[in-house]
Design a protein around this motif. Structure first.
Motif, short mmCIF file in Angstrom:
data_model
loop_
_atom_site.label_atom_id
_atom_site.label_comp_id
_atom_site.label_asym_id
_atom_site.label_seq_id
_atom_site.Cartn_x
_atom_site.Cartn_y
_atom_site.Cartn_z
N GLN A 106 0.85 -1.20 0.00
CA GLN A 106 0.00 0.00 0.00
C GLN A 106 0.88 1.24 0.00
N LEU A 107 0.70 2.10 -1.01
CA LEU A 107 1.46 3.35 -1.07
C LEU A 107 0.69 4.46 -0.38
N PRO A 108 1.33 5.19 0.53
CA PRO A 108 0.62 6.25 1.27
C PRO A 108 0.40 7.49 0.40
N PRO A 109 -0.68 8.22 0.63
CA PRO A 109 -0.87 9.50 -0.06
C PRO A 109 0.15 10.52 0.44
N LEU A 110 0.37 11.55 -0.34
CA LEU A 110 1.38 12.55 0.00
C LEU A 110 1.06 13.27 1.30
N ARG A 111 -0.24 13.45 1.61
CA ARG A 111 -0.61 14.15 2.85
C ARG A 111 -0.19 13.36 4.10
N ASN B 128 -1.72 14.02 -5.14
CA ASN B 128 -0.50 13.39 -4.63
C ASN B 128 0.76 13.85 -5.35
N VAL B 129 1.74 12.96 -5.49
CA VAL B 129 3.05 13.35 -6.02
C VAL B 129 2.93 13.87 -7.45
N ARG B 130 2.02 13.28 -8.22
CA ARG B 130 1.85 13.73 -9.61
C ARG B 130 1.39 15.18 -9.65
N GLU B 131 0.48 15.56 -8.74
CA GLU B 131 0.02 16.95 -8.71
C GLU B 131 1.15 17.88 -8.29
#
Length: 450
Positions: A312-317, A361-364
């Motif tokens: 599971q990858l965590p969201p950037l927040r 996330n990271v893309r934004e």
């Protein structure tokens, strides 16, 4: 022990067939034999062969015609023609029709081994060339996963352990969290690192052509199929195939994918021929596949086949301490790309970034940094540049009521960006750093029909 490759011997002389069978079997090849043209046609239609040894003097058939049939049925099979009547004209004609090599009777075991080995290497190089051309077109740069937070360190530790196995891996997490990047990293750390990494974007492929993309097709399989095409499964042979947003594929394709995952065999569209593939599967999704299974939109048996190792990858927040590192990384990348003398972000900008929820996330974050670099007017990007790059419009909600649910924070931000884009979903999705399908699903979930 894994076979070196699959070889078909086509010769009406039982002595030649048996002798060649013994030599090649001892070398570790999986060998089939055919004594007639009819047997040969049936085997070539049903199975994929890496190398085919073809006697040009079969009774009742012109050898060069059979060679042409074989090449049309399976263009990737390497055909070594064998005959006791080796003339220059026959050799030239065979090569013009696509023969990989020419072997004259009588031949000794070493000559046979060398001919098959050369043909197998030629097939490997042909597939590698196709893969490299596609990979070059899809190149995304060096695999680099940025972050020092405990959440990311835990993800990278899991990825490193998973990479040493050949088990199927399921990557989960919101859009833009880096699932594709992590898949590439797992491949790079695995024993398959020297093999191809082939990505399949399940969210953008046209459903009617999905099967052709995965399994390939033969000429004439459907309208517009003017030539044979190698599918992504076969391109990934010996390496890793990555299914991005696998939750988007239809139930009928899921059934065919399940068969390929279980049996490691595929059949090109329009053909009954079976092709064996040796691939490691990594899949990713931003959906809750267990919920999709309960809703009848995803096959339970396929879910369990994919859910061997789950990361599971965590969201950037949830990893805000990584934002300065990521911002610096993207700033350097896009300053080089756009030849802009941008050196740093001001403390005020970093503070705004740390407060912001980053629903994309990271893309934004990456997209935001690129816009800031493009519009930068001095070496240090300040708060005034945020407005110029379209970020300040998002600032009023950077500080929200402490008891406001995260879903509501995301909803307000998405709707504000959508309004700023005049209701243009494609443009809004780009600004948010998510794909259009994900945006559409969010709006549907919130009951919004702009």
């Amino acid at each position: 022990m894994k076979a070196k490759g699959r070889v078909l011997i086509i010769d009406d002389d039982a002595g030649i067939r048996d002798a060649a069978f013994q030599v090649l079997s001892r070398e570790g090849y999986e060998v089939e034999m055919a004594g007639t043209a009819e047997e040969a046609r049936r085997l070539v239609e049903e199975y994929e062969f890496d190398v085919i040894l073809l006697d040009l003097k079969l009774p009742g058939v012109e050898g060069l015609e059979l060679l042409q049939e074989i090449r049309e049925e399976d263009p990737q099979a390497q055909v070594v023609v064998i005959t006791a009547y080796g003339t220059v004209q026959v050799a030239v004609s065979a090569m013009k029709l696509g023969a990989a090599d020419f072997l004259q009777k009588p031949f000794n075991p070493q000559e046979l081994r060398l001919a098959v080995s050369r043909a197998l290497e030629k097939k490997r190089l042909t597939l590698e060339n196709i893969y490299l051309k596609r990979a070059l077109a899809e190149k995304e740069g060096q695999v680099e996963f940025i972050g020092q937070s405990p959440a990311i360190r835990r993800v990278l530790e899991q990825a490193e352990m998973a990479a040493q196995t050949d088990s199927t891996v399921l990557l989960t997490g919101e859009s833009g969290t880096g699932k594709g990047l992590l898949a590439r990293l797992i491949h790079r750390m695995s024993p398959r690192a020297e093999g191809p990494f082939v990505a399949v974007d399940c969210g953008t492929l046209v459903p009617t052509l999905f099967e052709s993309e995965l399994f390939g097709h033969v000429r004439g399989a459907f309208t517009g199929a003017t030539q044979h095409k190698i599918g992504k499964f076969e391109l990934a042979n010996g390496g890793t195939i990555f299914f991005d947003e696998i939750g988007n594929i239809s139930l009928d394709i899921q059934a065919k994918l399940l068969k390929a995952v279980e049996e490691k065999e595929i059949s090109p569209v329009g053909s009954h021929r079976l092709v064996r593939v040796d691939v490691r599967i990594i899949a990713a999704t931003n959906k809750d596949l267990r919920e999709e299974v309960r809703a009848g939109r995803f096959r339970e048996d396929l879910y369990f086949r994919l859910h061997v190792i789950s990361i599971q990858l965590p969201p950037l927040r949830e990893r805000r301490e990584d934002i300065p590192l990521l911002a610096e990384h993207f700033l350097k990348r896009y300053a080089r790309k756009h030849c802009k003398p941008v050196e740093a972000l001001s403390p005020e900008v970093l503070e705004a970034f740390l407060r912001y929820p980053w629903p994309g996330n990271v893309r934004e974050l990456e997209n935001t940094i690129e816009r800031l670099v493009v519009f930068a007017r001095k070496p240090v990007i300040g708060p005034e540049d945020l407005y110029f790059a379209g970020f300040e419009d998002q600032a009023p909600d950077l500080t929200l009521e402490e008891d406001l649910p995260l879903e509501e924070v995301e909803k307000r931000h998405v709707l504000r960006v959508l309004r700023a884009c005049g209701g243009n979903k494609t443009l809004a999705a780009q600004k948010l750093g998510i794909d259009r399908k994900t945006l559409r699903e969010k709006l549907k979930r919130w009951g919004v029909t702009p």
